[in-house]
Design a protein around this motif. Structure first.
Motif, PDB file in Angstrom:
ATOM      1  N   GLN A   1       0.816  -1.117  -0.005  1.00  0.00           N
ATOM      2  CA  GLN A   1      -0.022  -0.044   0.109  1.00  0.00           C
ATOM      3  C   GLN A   1       1.048   1.046  -0.008  1.00  0.00           C
ATOM      4  OE1 GLN A   1      -2.871  -0.221   3.281  1.00  0.00           O
ATOM      5  NE2 GLN A   1      -3.589  -2.217   2.385  1.00  0.00           N
ATOM      6  N   GLN A   2       0.450   2.296  -0.430  1.00  0.00           N
ATOM      7  CA  GLN A   2       0.807   3.514  -0.532  1.00  0.00           C
ATOM      8  C   GLN A   2       2.263   3.614  -1.366  1.00  0.00           C
ATOM      9  OE1 GLN A   2      -0.235   5.954   1.229  1.00  0.00           O
ATOM     10  NE2 GLN A   2      -1.717   4.716   1.910  1.00  0.00           N
ATOM     11  N   GLN A   3       1.978   2.610  -2.449  1.00  0.00           N
ATOM     12  CA  GLN A   3       2.828   2.989  -3.659  1.00  0.00           C
ATOM     13  C   GLN A   3       2.544   3.015  -4.972  1.00  0.00           C
ATOM     14  OE1 GLN A   3       5.360  -0.789  -3.009  1.00  0.00           O
ATOM     15  NE2 GLN A   3       5.112  -0.674  -0.987  1.00  0.00           N
ATOM     16  N   SER A   4       1.071   3.521  -5.011  1.00  0.00           N
ATOM     17  CA  SER A   4       0.366   3.482  -6.298  1.00  0.00           C
ATOM     18  C   SER A   4       0.124   2.285  -6.997  1.00  0.00           C
ATOM     19  CB  SER A   4       1.210   4.678  -7.153  1.00  0.00           C
ATOM     20  OG  SER A   4       1.397   5.802  -6.795  1.00  0.00           O
TER      21      SER A   4
END
Length: 145
Positions: free
Chosen positions: A82-85
């Motif tokens: 998550q939080q990596q596009s």
């Protein structure tokens, strides 16, 4: 970091079942194992693994409700990715695939209104909130084609 959607098969279903969201997200997402069982026994259910290069990192399931409507029922990205596009790229790929269906007029998704980023995330893809679901638990949003 190429993101792709792939069919789920006997070669990758265990890895997809092993994917997990954060503890805080568990109440909002059904397990991938349950979703795969559900898709196996119901018509019109489509599942895809989200891959980052050669590793499964997420899961989608959508349902063709009618000739003109598809509902995205499951969408998750493993907590380690998550939080990596990954989710943004994967949702774009899923919407492209869904929009290729003949006669499609509407794509629906629902999400918990208490999820802080959901409204902004989905609206950036063109989803417009239309109100709460019949159980008054989740927000419904649609893209009209």
């Amino acid at each position: 970091m190429p993101i792709t959607l792939r069919q789920i098969s006997k070669e990758n279903y265990e890895a997809v079942c092993d994917l997990e969201v954060t503890t805080e997200q568990e109440d909002y997402v059904s397990t991938n194992m349950w979703s795969l069982v559900e898709s196996h026994y119901n018509d019109g259910y489509e599942t895809r693994a989200i891959y980052k290069e050669e590793q499964p990192v997420g899961f989608f399931m959508w349902v063709q409700e009618s000739n003109t409507k598809v509902s995205i029922w499951r969408f998750m990205v493993d907590h380690n990715h998550q939080q990596q596009s990954v989710g943004r790229t994967a949702l774009g790929l899923a919407l492209t695939e869904i929009k290729s269906l003949a006669n499609l007029a509407e794509i629906e998704i629902c999400y918990s209104p208490s999820t802080p980023v959901a409204k902004g995330f989905y609206s950036s893809f063109g989803f417009i909130e239309i109100g709460m679901d019949e159980d008054n638990e989740d927000m419904l949003a649609i893209i009209t084609l």
